[in-house]
Structures are given as structure tokens and as C-alpha cells.
Design a protein around this motif. Structure first.
Motif, PDB file in Angstrom:
ATOM      1  N   TYR A 174      11.791  -9.931  -1.721  1.00  0.00           N
ATOM      2  CA  TYR A 174      11.756 -11.950  -1.742  1.00  0.00           C
ATOM      3  C   TYR A 174      10.679 -12.448  -2.441  1.00  0.00           C
ATOM      4  O   TYR A 174       9.653 -11.633  -2.791  1.00  0.00           O
ATOM      5  CB  TYR A 174      11.259 -12.466  -0.498  1.00  0.00           C
ATOM      6  CG  TYR A 174      12.473 -12.647   0.291  1.00  0.00           C
ATOM      7  CD1 TYR A 174      13.379 -11.943   1.085  1.00  0.00           C
ATOM      8  CD2 TYR A 174      13.375 -14.062   0.402  1.00  0.00           C
ATOM      9  CE1 TYR A 174      14.151 -12.209   2.560  1.00  0.00           C
ATOM     10  CE2 TYR A 174      14.184 -14.183   1.008  1.00  0.00           C
ATOM     11  CZ  TYR A 174      15.203 -13.176   2.379  1.00  0.00           C
ATOM     12  OH  TYR A 174      15.834 -13.573   3.009  1.00  0.00           O
ATOM     13  N   TYR A 205       8.055 -15.160  -5.061  1.00  0.00           N
ATOM     14  CA  TYR A 205       7.944 -16.342  -4.801  1.00  0.00           C
ATOM     15  C   TYR A 205       7.075 -17.169  -5.754  1.00  0.00           C
ATOM     16  O   TYR A 205       6.497 -16.211  -6.624  1.00  0.00           O
ATOM     17  CB  TYR A 205       7.176 -16.858  -3.315  1.00  0.00           C
ATOM     18  CG  TYR A 205       7.452 -16.971  -3.327  1.00  0.00           C
ATOM     19  CD1 TYR A 205       7.474 -14.784  -1.949  1.00  0.00           C
ATOM     20  CD2 TYR A 205       8.100 -17.577  -1.787  1.00  0.00           C
ATOM     21  CE1 TYR A 205       8.209 -14.638  -0.641  1.00  0.00           C
ATOM     22  CE2 TYR A 205       8.894 -17.130  -0.303  1.00  0.00           C
ATOM     23  CZ  TYR A 205       8.855 -15.667   0.678  1.00  0.00           C
ATOM     24  OH  TYR A 205       9.585 -15.177   1.357  1.00  0.00           O
ATOM     25  N   SER A 228      12.080 -20.091  -4.481  1.00  0.00           N
ATOM     26  CA  SER A 228      11.465 -18.734  -4.029  1.00  0.00           C
ATOM     27  C   SER A 228      13.049 -18.277  -3.998  1.00  0.00           C
ATOM     28  O   SER A 228      13.570 -18.825  -4.196  1.00  0.00           O
ATOM     29  CB  SER A 228      11.137 -18.678  -1.659  1.00  0.00           C
ATOM     30  OG  SER A 228      12.896 -19.558  -1.882  1.00  0.00           O
ATOM     31  N   TYR A 279      15.885 -14.740  -4.030  1.00  0.00           N
ATOM     32  CA  TYR A 279      16.635 -13.630  -3.138  1.00  0.00           C
ATOM     33  C   TYR A 279      17.349 -13.448  -3.864  1.00  0.00           C
ATOM     34  O   TYR A 279      18.210 -13.927  -4.755  1.00  0.00           O
ATOM     35  CB  TYR A 279      15.998 -13.512  -1.969  1.00  0.00           C
ATOM     36  CG  TYR A 279      16.575 -12.669  -1.457  1.00  0.00           C
ATOM     37  CD1 TYR A 279      18.256 -13.181  -0.254  1.00  0.00           C
ATOM     38  CD2 TYR A 279      16.456 -11.991  -0.897  1.00  0.00           C
ATOM     39  CE1 TYR A 279      18.788 -12.140   0.235  1.00  0.00           C
ATOM     40  CE2 TYR A 279      17.463 -10.878  -0.066  1.00  0.00           C
ATOM     41  CZ  TYR A 279      18.355 -11.420   0.601  1.00  0.00           C
ATOM     42  OH  TYR A 279      18.789  -9.737   1.560  1.00  0.00           O
ATOM     43  N   GLN A 319       6.562 -10.942  -0.644  1.00  0.00           N
ATOM     44  CA  GLN A 319       6.805 -10.588   0.761  1.00  0.00           C
ATOM     45  C   GLN A 319       6.973  -8.991   1.234  1.00  0.00           C
ATOM     46  O   GLN A 319       7.956  -8.655   1.112  1.00  0.00           O
ATOM     47  CB  GLN A 319       8.030 -11.308   0.743  1.00  0.00           C
ATOM     48  CG  GLN A 319       7.658 -11.198   2.639  1.00  0.00           C
ATOM     49  CD  GLN A 319       6.799 -12.376   2.848  1.00  0.00           C
ATOM     50  OE1 GLN A 319       6.238 -13.542   2.663  1.00  0.00           O
ATOM     51  NE2 GLN A 319       5.453 -11.364   4.120  1.00  0.00           N
ATOM     52  N   LEU A 348       6.191  -6.986   4.653  1.00  0.00           N
ATOM     53  CA  LEU A 348       6.699  -6.617   6.080  1.00  0.00           C
ATOM     54  C   LEU A 348       5.600  -8.408   6.635  1.00  0.00           C
ATOM     55  O   LEU A 348       6.975  -8.882   7.680  1.00  0.00           O
ATOM     56  CB  LEU A 348       6.491  -5.435   6.466  1.00  0.00           C
ATOM     57  CG  LEU A 348       7.399  -4.420   6.395  1.00  0.00           C
ATOM     58  CD1 LEU A 348       7.228  -2.694   6.853  1.00  0.00           C
ATOM     59  CD2 LEU A 348       8.586  -4.221   6.271  1.00  0.00           C
ATOM     60  N   THR A 349       5.082  -7.638   6.565  1.00  0.00           N
ATOM     61  CA  THR A 349       4.405  -9.444   7.403  1.00  0.00           C
ATOM     62  C   THR A 349       3.907 -10.140   6.506  1.00  0.00           C
ATOM     63  O   THR A 349       3.756 -11.595   6.580  1.00  0.00           O
ATOM     64  CB  THR A 349       3.173  -9.046   8.271  1.00  0.00           C
ATOM     65  OG1 THR A 349       2.074  -7.622   7.542  1.00  0.00           O
ATOM     66  CG2 THR A 349       3.760  -7.938   9.377  1.00  0.00           C
ATOM     67  N   GLU A 350       2.577  -9.516   5.138  1.00  0.00           N
ATOM     68  CA  GLU A 350       2.062 -10.705   4.882  1.00  0.00           C
ATOM     69  C   GLU A 350       2.283 -10.741   2.609  1.00  0.00           C
ATOM     70  O   GLU A 350       3.711  -9.871   2.727  1.00  0.00           O
ATOM     71  CB  GLU A 350       0.284  -9.885   4.428  1.00  0.00           C
ATOM     72  CG  GLU A 350       0.176  -9.084   3.789  1.00  0.00           C
ATOM     73  CD  GLU A 350       0.098  -8.208   4.617  1.00  0.00           C
ATOM     74  OE1 GLU A 350       0.349  -8.262   5.723  1.00  0.00           O
ATOM     75  OE2 GLU A 350      -0.543  -7.262   4.441  1.00  0.00           O
ATOM     76  N   ALA A 351       2.782 -11.639   2.216  1.00  0.00           N
ATOM     77  CA  ALA A 351       2.550 -11.693   0.735  1.00  0.00           C
ATOM     78  C   ALA A 351       1.571 -10.863  -0.225  1.00  0.00           C
ATOM     79  O   ALA A 351       0.745 -10.891   0.516  1.00  0.00           O
ATOM     80  CB  ALA A 351       2.954 -13.282   0.356  1.00  0.00           C
ATOM     81  N   PHE A 393       0.289 -11.388  -3.415  1.00  0.00           N
ATOM     82  CA  PHE A 393       0.142 -11.620  -4.672  1.00  0.00           C
ATOM     83  C   PHE A 393      -0.495 -12.069  -6.251  1.00  0.00           C
ATOM     84  O   PHE A 393      -1.359 -10.465  -5.732  1.00  0.00           O
ATOM     85  CB  PHE A 393      -1.251 -13.621  -4.235  1.00  0.00           C
ATOM     86  CG  PHE A 393      -1.368 -13.802  -3.676  1.00  0.00           C
ATOM     87  CD1 PHE A 393      -0.786 -13.833  -2.307  1.00  0.00           C
ATOM     88  CD2 PHE A 393       0.277 -15.001  -4.074  1.00  0.00           C
ATOM     89  CE1 PHE A 393      -0.315 -15.092  -1.581  1.00  0.00           C
ATOM     90  CE2 PHE A 393       0.493 -16.248  -3.065  1.00  0.00           C
ATOM     91  CZ  PHE A 393       0.042 -16.072  -2.100  1.00  0.00           C
TER      92      PHE A 393
END
Lengths: 117, 111
Positions: free
Chosen positions: B31, B33, B48, B50, B95, B97-100, B102
Motif C-alpha cells: 500500500y 499513500y 492510496s 494498491y 504501509q 505491518l503496523t506503521e507507515a 514516510f
């Protein structure tokens, strides 16, 4: 729709002291993530700490810790032993843990943290 | 440690011109963004992406904006005819597993 609120536009703290930044959020979901991001003058977005909603234990990362109150929908950040390098904008952010939201982050307005030497 | 890379770091463009902001995400992310942050304001979700298509877009992401990933690595945001109010920091994120994760952002200034 989810919302994130940071009610403190600006906070200041004496170097080496402790400061707490507030964040509240609104959601009807039970599974989600909460984040604190730091944005220094360079404007890069740096992850400070992460909390999974299903975990009761508050996350900690060195001098940074959170007070996560799920029922109250509150997620505050505590910075201990504040250092000059902590001066930055701090953003609270929410992310659903379910696919339908495409995992986008919902952001608070930010709190500017000033460290007094 | 892998990181998200954005280019250019700063772009100045004349109103009405087209700009392309580039991002190289972390290779195993699925993913991606684009977010925008107007100076002094909160970060806003734009779009977003994908599986090589837009999965969600905000009201900000109108016909002037487009995204693509033409070669499987670079992820671009194009603004066809820039307006003064497009001046902002633009962040690309992937993205995990848990956080984005940047990128360092592109500061777009429209004059």
C-alpha cells in the motif's frame, strides 16, 4: 468517521523536565493503531511511538511513553528528561486495523513543543 | 535499513505548470499513500494506491491530480495545472505491518 483532536496548539517545557501532550480520538471501531509522529523543522515525519488498541500495556520507547485510555479514547504522550532535540511539532494519528479504510492515517492538528534551555 | 525516498526535496513552479513528484517506496510494501501538509496546517490524506490502482482518494484529489507506478518501483504524483493553493509539503508513505514509513517530503512552492 474517525477524528483525532489535539487541543494544545503549543506547549513549552524546561530542558530536563517532563511534558505531556494530549490527544483524544473518536471511533466506533475496537481494533486500531495510534501513533505519535515528530516533525522537526526539516519537516520530515518521524515515528515516535506506536500503540495497538488491543494491548492494555502502555507503549514505551526510551524517554517517550504513552498513557492509553481506551474507554476514554485518550492517547497522551509523555516525554521525560526533555532535550533540546525534542523541539518539534508532534502529531497524533489514528489508523484502523481493518481493511476497509485502506489503512490511511487520520491526523490531529499537531502540538508545537518548545524546549527552554 | 530500507527507507522511502522522495525527489525532489524542493520544487518551485509557476502557476499553471505541471509538476511530478516522485517516490521510491520500500520494495516489499503493498500500500502506498500521498499526504499533503499545507504550512501550519494538519496533514491531509490525498490518495492510496494498491495493486497498481487507486484504492481510495479524498475530496482534495480532484481531476488535477493523478498517481501512477509506471515501472513497478517509482510511485509518482502528478499535478496537471498547479494552483497557488497547491503549495505544501507532499509526503509519500508505504504501509508496513503496523506503521507507515514516510519519505522526507517534497516542498512544493507555486508562484
Amino acid at each position: 468517521a474517525q477524528t483525532v483532536t489535539q487541543s494544545q496548539p503549543e506547549m513549552s517545557v524546561q530542558e530536563a523536565e517532563t511534558v505531556t501532550l494530549s490527544c483524544t480520538y473518536d471511533t466506533s471501531e475496537s481494533d486500531y493503531y495510534l501513533f505519535w509522529y515528530k516533525q522537526p523543522p526539516s519537516r520530515q515525519m518521524i515515528l515516535v511511538i506506536r500503540q495497538e488498541a488491543y494491548k492494555q500495556q502502555n507503549a514505551t520507547e526510551n524517554r517517550f511513553s504513552v498513557n492509553f485510555q481506551k474507554a476514554a479514547k485518550s492517547f497522551s504522550l509523555k516525554i521525560s528528561d526533555s532535550q533540546l532535540g525534542d523541539a518539534a511539532m508532534y502529531f497524533c494519528a489514528y489508523r484502523s486495523a481493518t481493511y476497509h479504510s485502506n489503512y490511511q492515517l487520520i491526523w490531529g492538528a499537531g502540538t508545537k513543543l518548545i524546549i527552554k534551555p | 535499513e530500507p527507507e522511502v525516498t522522495q525527489t525532489p526535496s524542493h520544487q518551485v513552479t509557476q502557476m499553471g505548470q505541471e509538476v511530478i513528484l516522485r517516490c521510491v517506496p520500500i520494495s516489499n510494501h503493498l500500500y502506498f499513500y500521498w499526504y499533503r501538509q499545507i504550512l501550519g496546517q494538519k496533514v491531509e490524506f490525498l490518495v492510496s494506491f494498491y495493486n497498481n490502482e487507486i484504492s481510495e482518494k479524498s475530496e482534495i484529489f480532484d481531476d488535477q491530480f493523478s498517481v501512477e507506478r509506471p515501472d513497478g518501483s517509482n510511485f509518482t504524483l502528478k499535478i496537471r495545472s498547479t494552483k497557488l493553493e497547491d503549495s505544501a509539503m507532499y509526503f509519500c508513505a508505504g504501509q508496513g505491518l503496523t506503521e507507515a514509513f514516510f519519505g522526507q517530503g517534497t516542498r512544493l512552492t507555486v508562484v
